[in-house]
Scaffold this active site. Structure first.
Site, PDB file in Angstrom:
ATOM      1  N   ARG A 114      11.132   3.711   3.835  1.00 17.13           N
ATOM      2  CA  ARG A 114      10.709   2.735   4.863  1.00 17.13           C
ATOM      3  C   ARG A 114      11.953   1.979   5.289  1.00 17.13           C
ATOM      4  O   ARG A 114      12.718   1.502   4.443  1.00 17.13           O
ATOM      5  CB  ARG A 114       9.668   1.764   4.314  1.00 17.13           C
ATOM      6  CG  ARG A 114       9.395   0.618   5.298  1.00 17.13           C
ATOM      7  CD  ARG A 114       8.196  -0.191   4.934  1.00 17.13           C
ATOM      8  NE  ARG A 114       6.975   0.558   5.166  1.00 17.13           N
ATOM      9  CZ  ARG A 114       5.758   0.030   5.019  1.00 17.13           C
ATOM     10  NH1 ARG A 114       5.626  -1.238   4.647  1.00 17.13           N
ATOM     11  NH2 ARG A 114       4.695   0.759   5.246  1.00 17.13           N
TER      12      ARG A 114
ATOM     13  N   ARG B 250       0.805  -1.223   0.000  1.00 17.10           N
ATOM     14  CA  ARG B 250       0.000   0.000   0.000  1.00 17.10           C
ATOM     15  C   ARG B 250       0.842   1.279   0.000  1.00 17.10           C
ATOM     16  O   ARG B 250       0.608   2.184  -0.805  1.00 17.10           O
ATOM     17  CB  ARG B 250      -0.921   0.050   1.240  1.00 17.10           C
ATOM     18  CG  ARG B 250      -2.179  -0.740   1.114  1.00 17.10           C
ATOM     19  CD  ARG B 250      -2.538  -1.354   2.452  1.00 17.10           C
ATOM     20  NE  ARG B 250      -1.564  -2.393   2.752  1.00 17.10           N
ATOM     21  CZ  ARG B 250      -1.694  -3.644   2.316  1.00 17.10           C
ATOM     22  NH1 ARG B 250      -2.752  -4.003   1.666  1.00 17.10           N
ATOM     23  NH2 ARG B 250      -0.753  -4.556   2.546  1.00 17.10           N
ATOM     24  N   THR B 251       1.773   1.380   0.922  1.00 15.53           N
ATOM     25  CA  THR B 251       2.456   2.662   1.119  1.00 15.53           C
ATOM     26  C   THR B 251       3.275   3.027  -0.115  1.00 15.53           C
ATOM     27  O   THR B 251       3.177   4.138  -0.641  1.00 15.53           O
ATOM     28  CB  THR B 251       3.338   2.611   2.378  1.00 15.53           C
ATOM     29  OG1 THR B 251       2.578   2.055   3.441  1.00 15.53           O
ATOM     30  CG2 THR B 251       3.819   4.000   2.767  1.00 15.53           C
TER      31      THR B 251
ATOM     32  N   LYS C 242      26.218  -3.543   0.040  1.00 20.44           N
ATOM     33  CA  LYS C 242      27.694  -3.515  -0.039  1.00 20.44           C
ATOM     34  C   LYS C 242      28.294  -2.764   1.145  1.00 20.44           C
ATOM     35  O   LYS C 242      29.492  -2.532   1.198  1.00 20.44           O
ATOM     36  CB  LYS C 242      28.128  -2.820  -1.339  1.00 20.44           C
ATOM     37  CG  LYS C 242      27.599  -3.458  -2.596  1.00 20.44           C
ATOM     38  CD  LYS C 242      28.087  -2.644  -3.808  1.00 20.44           C
ATOM     39  CE  LYS C 242      27.074  -2.694  -4.933  1.00 20.44           C
ATOM     40  NZ  LYS C 242      27.271  -1.600  -5.895  1.00 20.44           N
TER      41      LYS C 242
ATOM     42  N   HIS D 155       4.581   5.579  11.701  1.00 17.98           N
ATOM     43  CA  HIS D 155       4.143   5.491  10.303  1.00 17.98           C
ATOM     44  C   HIS D 155       3.171   6.663  10.119  1.00 17.98           C
ATOM     45  O   HIS D 155       1.953   6.486  10.028  1.00 17.98           O
ATOM     46  CB  HIS D 155       3.460   4.139  10.086  1.00 17.98           C
ATOM     47  CG  HIS D 155       3.222   3.767   8.652  1.00 17.98           C
ATOM     48  ND1 HIS D 155       3.374   4.642   7.593  1.00 17.98           N
ATOM     49  CD2 HIS D 155       2.830   2.587   8.103  1.00 17.98           C
ATOM     50  CE1 HIS D 155       3.089   4.014   6.469  1.00 17.98           C
ATOM     51  NE2 HIS D 155       2.747   2.763   6.744  1.00 17.98           N
TER      52      HIS D 155
HETATM   53  N1   CP Z   1      -0.417  -0.226   5.893  1.00 16.10           N
HETATM   54  C1   CP Z   1       0.781  -0.385   5.327  1.00 16.10           C
HETATM   55  O1   CP Z   1       1.783   0.261   5.691  1.00 16.10           O
HETATM   56  O2   CP Z   1       0.790  -1.315   4.328  1.00 16.10           O
HETATM   57  P1   CP Z   1       2.066  -1.755   3.510  1.00 16.10           P
HETATM   58  O3   CP Z   1       3.015  -2.433   4.462  1.00 16.10           O
HETATM   59  O4   CP Z   1       1.544  -2.693   2.448  1.00 16.10           O
HETATM   60  O5   CP Z   1       2.703  -0.529   2.926  1.00 16.10           O
END
Ligand code: CP
Length: 305
Positions: free
Chosen positions: A103, A52-53, A82, A131
């Site tokens: 991320r 999603r993100t 590396k 998040h």
């Molecule tokens: N909700 C969420 O962060 O989903 P993903 O891990 O698929 O990005």
């Protein structure tokens, strides 16, 4: 609102949130997107898996007329493999694009990246830290589904110790009036002290519970979360923890008729498929709101820059 790095939920005040949600509403009303970010480049740098993100950020950028470059498995397929430091990677990427969505598996990594970056950094999840863009789309979903946020009663359920989405959402809810939060979790993954201390300071009512049935009839939102296998040190502890809270037809029969069920997704077995057809199951609508909120965020970060 002056928006540059997006690192943690606390950085948004209520006025910022109103402005963001108004921008998102405006984007939703338009029949087609305007190419306001033409010639801008989004870099997605993901050291952990995502559906999603990453894809909603990439879709958001393309819809706004910009372009995307991406390394979706940065841990293995970027030069981190590396031995390159995160700081050096960020310094190099500063020359290739206009904004970095990152991320990372370590809490604090997005902040660390922002300290050396001359272009905006957006935290797309840092270990068990935060998040923030998920919590913004969560709050937007609550507002759209229920008509407002003040006075909300919500049960956050599942892996609250490892869940960065519930941590970020708790920070945002602390900015509203008359909020009631029930943290429903087994003892080994209960909500961490820093969030509880913050809520006490903000005078937000919260209670810790172990029994979901006890609170399901009293809330407007059940925010279910996945027990995160990847964060457990032993598989035995994970096996003993998963499956304790499952949203099924029985739980839905206790939940008020105008309440909703949310989940940041992905789900494993904590919401039965039988719940999906219930109009109160809001989790796919919630995921779709991610695109709108991320379009609004990219616009606010990059327009006029
Ligand atoms: N909700 C969420 O962060 O989903 P993903 O891990 O698929 O990005």
């Amino acid at each position: 609102m002056k928006l540059y790095h997006i690192i943690e939920s606390q950085q948004f005040n209520k006025k910022d949130l109103d402005e963001l949600f108004a921008k998102a509403d405006d984007i939703e009303k338009r029949s087609h997107s305007e190419s306001t970010l033409k010639n801008k480049i989004l870099i997605t740098l993901f050291y952990e898996p995502s559906t999603r993100t990453r894809l909603s950020f990439e879709s958001a950028m393309i819809k706004l007329g910009g372009s995307v470059i991406s390394t979706e498995n940065a841990a293995n397929f970027s030069s981190a493999a590396k031995g390159e430091t995160l700081e050096d990677t960020i310094r190099v990427l500063n020359g290739y694009g206009d904004v970095i969505v990152i991320r990372h598996f370590e809490s604090g990594a997005a902040k660390q990246a922002s300290l050396v970056s001359k272009i905006p950094i957006i935290n797309a999840g840092d270990g068990t830290g935060q998040h923030p863009t998920q919590s913004l789309l969560d709050l937007y979903t609550i507002k759209k589904e229920l008509g407002g946020i003040d006075g909300l009663s919500i049960a956050m359920v599942g892996d609250l110790a490892n869940g960065r989405t519930v941590r970020s959402l708790a920070y945002l809810l602390g900015k509203y009036r008359d909020i009631k939060i029930y943290f429903v979790a087994p003892k080994n993954v209960k909500m961490k002290e820093d969030i509880k201390e913050y809520l006490k300071k903000q005078r937000v009512f919260f209670e810790e519970k172990e029994n979901l049935e006890e609170v399901a009839s009293q809330v407007q939102v059940i925010y279910q979360t996945r027990i995160q296998r990847e964060r457990f040190l032993s598989i035995e502890e994970y096996e003993n923890t998963k499956g304790i809270y499952v949203i099924n037809k029985e739980i839905m029969s206790i939940l008020p008729k105008d309440a909703i069920v949310m989940h940041p997704l992905p789900r494993v077995d904590e919401i039965k498929y039988e719940v999906d057809s219930d109009p109160r199951a809001a989790y796919f609508r919630q995921a779709h709101n991610g695109l709108t909120i991320r379009m609004a965020l990219l616009s606010l970060v990059l327009e006029n820059r």
